[in-house]
Enzyme design. Structure first.
Site, mmCIF file in Angstrom:
data_model
loop_
_atom_site.group_PDB
_atom_site.id
_atom_site.type_symbol
_atom_site.label_atom_id
_atom_site.label_comp_id
_atom_site.label_asym_id
_atom_site.label_seq_id
_atom_site.Cartn_x
_atom_site.Cartn_y
_atom_site.Cartn_z
ATOM 1 N N GLY A 111 61.201 14.416 -9.515
ATOM 2 C CA GLY A 111 62.445 14.436 -10.131
ATOM 3 C C GLY A 111 63.054 13.216 -10.378
ATOM 4 C CD GLU B 166 36.272 -2.280 -20.981
ATOM 5 O OE1 GLU B 166 35.356 -2.099 -21.921
ATOM 6 O OE2 GLU B 166 36.345 -3.089 -20.431
#
Length: 400
Positions: free
Chosen positions: A360, A384
């Site tokens: 939350g 990558e």
């Protein structure tokens, strides 16, 4: 095939896990805020063999298999993804190609020091106008025979490879997003020796930061992974001795792509570890947080979110282990590495988002680990090789 860890692999995992929990977790939030590179922590990991895991004993490494390596990266990333990124680059992107293509003199000079953690390595391929399109790099390397100026020869001490003339290559260009760039002792740099040949004209070089014409430029201010430095490298007539050419001329693209295959397995393992850290934090919080008279872990909505997170992590881990197994067994692992990297990197972003949601408003606070994990995860679909590039590789493997 059996992907359960053997005793040695499990010991590696458990040793790294204990170290990360005891030695790294207490300081990870502070380092992230200050952008401080974990020098002392990496030195201690080097003592555990984590800075050169894939290097054979004859060159100073423990000579472990890829399963052990990905287990290590997963445990590091579970606590600190930035540290895992730095370890992945020096292990996979630099040491593996040096082991495969380097001369004995180059290995003696650099590989032993890299494997021991005395120095770290950096991988220099990306440029301001060339990311996914590696063949589009503009950095140039021009050879001049029988010339050694400044202190290049003294600094390197690498003997010439058979058939290599004495002299230097002069490198010009700019590299960006260089991981470890401000702390590395050797850089694997790619530049074109035959600019008319496109990607087939690229050559690889081992460059030290003390070489004339080498300079570290600006530091990137990033969304996440703050304690892993990403910098600009500027090459202005940078003098690199001929003996520091890695492999043959115009073999650079092959070297780069082979390094990226292994690097993708490492980043996939990192993503799995980062996701596991998010799940651990979310499950713990769900058992502690009360709402409407009971803990939120009692609500089916939260249980299903956690169940989905766990399932996706296990699926990604299986893809990572399969790619690692193929690498160790000598099988074709290019597409397998791309599948692992694609799924794991997309997965960790979904898992991290759920972890924040479960927390939350607290999950939006910098006082929680999941806020950092959410930021750290975002780059995994980019570096990558982007998710789009991975899909291209997988499609090509299908014959498309």
């Amino acid at each position: 095939m059996d992907f359960s860890l053997n005793d040695h692999q499990a010991l590696t995992r458990d040793t790294v896990r204990q170290f990360m929990e005891n030695e790294v977790r207490p300081s990870v939030r502070q380092r992230d805020r200050g952008g401080r590179f974990p020098v002392e922590e990496i030195k201690k990991l080097a003592e555990l063999g984590c800075c050169g895991m894939l290097v054979p004993e004859e060159w100073g490494g423990p000579g472990l298999d890829t399963i052990s390596y990905v287990a290590m990266l997963e445990e590091v990333a579970r606590v600190d993804a930035a540290m895992a990124t730095s370890l992945s680059v020096t292990n996979s992107a630099v040491q593996v190609p040096l082991l495969a293509f380097g001369s004995d003199a180059q290995k003696k000079k650099y590989l032993r020091r890299l494997a021991s953690g005395e120095i770290l390595g950096s991988f220099c391929l990306t440029e301001p106008q060339a990311g996914s399109d590696a063949a589009g790099i503009q950095a140039r390397a021009v050879f001049t025979s029988n010339v050694v100026s400044g202190n290049v020869g003294e600094n390197v001490g690498v003997g010439l490879q058979p058939g290599v003339a004495s002299g230097v290559y002069r490198l010009n260009g700019t590299k960006t997003w260089v991981t470890n760039g401000s702390v590395a002792g050797v850089f694997l740099v790619f530049a074109k020796t035959d600019p008319n040949a496109g990607g087939k004209g690229i050559t690889a070089f081992l460059v030290e930061p003390s070489f004339k014409g080498f300079r570290v430029g600006r530091h990137e201010e990033k969304m996440g992974q703050h304690s892993s430095p990403s910098v600009e490298i500027i090459l202005n007539d940078c003098e690199v001795p001929a003996g520091n050419r890695l492999g043959d001329e115009v073999q650079g693209l092959k070297i780069a792509l082979s390094a990226l295959d292994g690097g993708r397995i490492g980043i996939a393992a990192l993503a799995v570890g980062l996701a596991q850290g998010a799940l651990d934090a979310a499950a713990k919080y769900a058992k502690q947080r009360s709402a409407f008279g009971k803990t939120i872990s009692d609500f089916q909505a939260i249980q299903w979110m956690l169940a989905d997170m766990q399932t996706e992590i296990e699926a990604a881990r299986a893809l990572v282990y399969q790619a690692a197994w193929l690498k160790d067994s000598g099988g074709r692992m290019g597409a397998a590495a791309s599948k692992a990297k694609l799924y794991a990197s997309e997965m960790v972003n979904r898992v991290a988002a759920k972890a924040v949601q479960i927390h939350g408003s607290v999950g939006y606070s910098r006082e929680t680990d999941v806020e950092r994990i959410y930021r750290d995860a975002r780059v995994t679909t980019i570096y990558e090789g982007t998710s789009e590039v991975q899909r291209m590789i997988i499609a090509r493997d299908l014959g498309l």
